[in-house]
Design a protein around this motif. Structure first.
Motif, short mmCIF file in Angstrom:
data_model
loop_
_atom_site.label_atom_id
_atom_site.label_comp_id
_atom_site.label_asym_id
_atom_site.label_seq_id
_atom_site.Cartn_x
_atom_site.Cartn_y
_atom_site.Cartn_z
N MET A 27 0.84 -1.21 0.09
CA MET A 27 0.21 0.13 0.04
C MET A 27 0.91 1.22 -0.03
SD MET A 27 -3.27 -0.88 2.31
CE MET A 27 -2.50 -1.77 3.82
N ILE A 28 1.99 1.26 0.86
CA ILE A 28 2.77 2.51 0.63
C ILE A 28 3.42 2.54 -0.64
CG2 ILE A 28 5.09 3.18 1.48
CD1 ILE A 28 4.43 2.06 4.39
N GLY A 29 3.68 1.27 -1.36
CA GLY A 29 4.36 1.59 -2.63
C GLY A 29 3.48 2.09 -3.70
N GLY A 30 2.27 1.59 -3.37
CA GLY A 30 1.17 1.95 -4.43
C GLY A 30 0.90 3.60 -4.20
N PHE A 31 0.71 4.13 -3.08
CA PHE A 31 0.62 5.65 -2.70
C PHE A 31 1.81 6.33 -3.28
CE2 PHE A 31 -2.48 4.39 0.71
CZ PHE A 31 -3.44 5.01 0.30
N LEU A 32 3.02 5.82 -3.21
CA LEU A 32 4.15 6.64 -3.63
C LEU A 32 4.31 6.59 -5.36
CD1 LEU A 32 7.01 5.13 -1.35
CD2 LEU A 32 5.86 7.48 -1.51
#
Length: 138
Positions: A27-32
Motif C-alpha cells: 500500500m505504501i508503494g502504491g501510494f508512492l
C-alpha cells in the motif's frame, strides 16, 4: 512456532505479521506510485538526467500508468489484508516487477536498489508462504 489458533486444517501463526507487513508495504508503494504519477501529470515536461545528457520527455502518459498501477497495488494490499487470493496474486506480481526493475537499476542506485530488492523478496516470501493464513483471521 506454535499455532495460535486453528481453523479446520489451517493453522494461524505469528507469521501473519509478515503478511501484514507485505500488505502495508504494498500500500505504501502504491501510494508512492500514485504520488509520482500526480507529480508527473502536473509537470509533464520532466527533466530526466542520463549519464551523458539531459532528456526532455512528455510524461503525461506515464503519469496515468503510474497512477493506475499505484491504485492496483493499493487494492492488492487491502485485499491481501483480507486474505483474498486475487490480492495475493497481484501482490506477488507487483513485488516481482519491482524486484526485476530494481535489479536493472543496481548500477544506477546500488544501495537503494538492493534495499528495495530485499523488501520485495520479503513481500514475496510472506505472501507465498503465509498468505493463506490471513483468510482464517477474518
Amino acid at each position: 512456532m506454535a499455532p495460535q489458533t486453528q481453523t479446520g486444517n489451517e493453522e494461524t501463526t505469528g507469521w501473519t505479521g509478515w503478511v501484514a507487513f507485505a500488505a502495508i508495504m504494498l500500500m505504501i508503494g502504491g501510494f508512492l506510485q500514485m504520488f509520482a504519477g500526480i507529480i508527473a501529470l502536473f509537470n509533464d515536461n520532466w527533466v530526466v538526467w542520463g549519464s551523458e545528457a539531459a532528456l526532455f520527455v512528455d510524461l503525461t502518459g506515464w503519469a496515468w500508468v503510474h497512477m493506475l498501477w499505484g491504485l492496483l497495488v493499493i487494492l492488492a494490499g487491502v485485499l491481501l489484508l483480507r486474505g483474498n487470493m486475487v490480492g495475493r496474486l497481484v501482490g506477488v506480481i507487483a513485488a516481482m516487477v519491482s524486484l526485476i526493475i530494481n535489479f536493472i537499476f543496481i548500477p544506477v542506485y546500488p544501495f537503494w536498489a538492493i534495499v528495495i530488492i530485499v523488501i520485495d523478496a520479503l513481500i514475496i516470501w510472506a505472501i507465498v508462504v503465509h498468505g493463506r493464513e490471513m483468510k482464517s483471521l477474518r
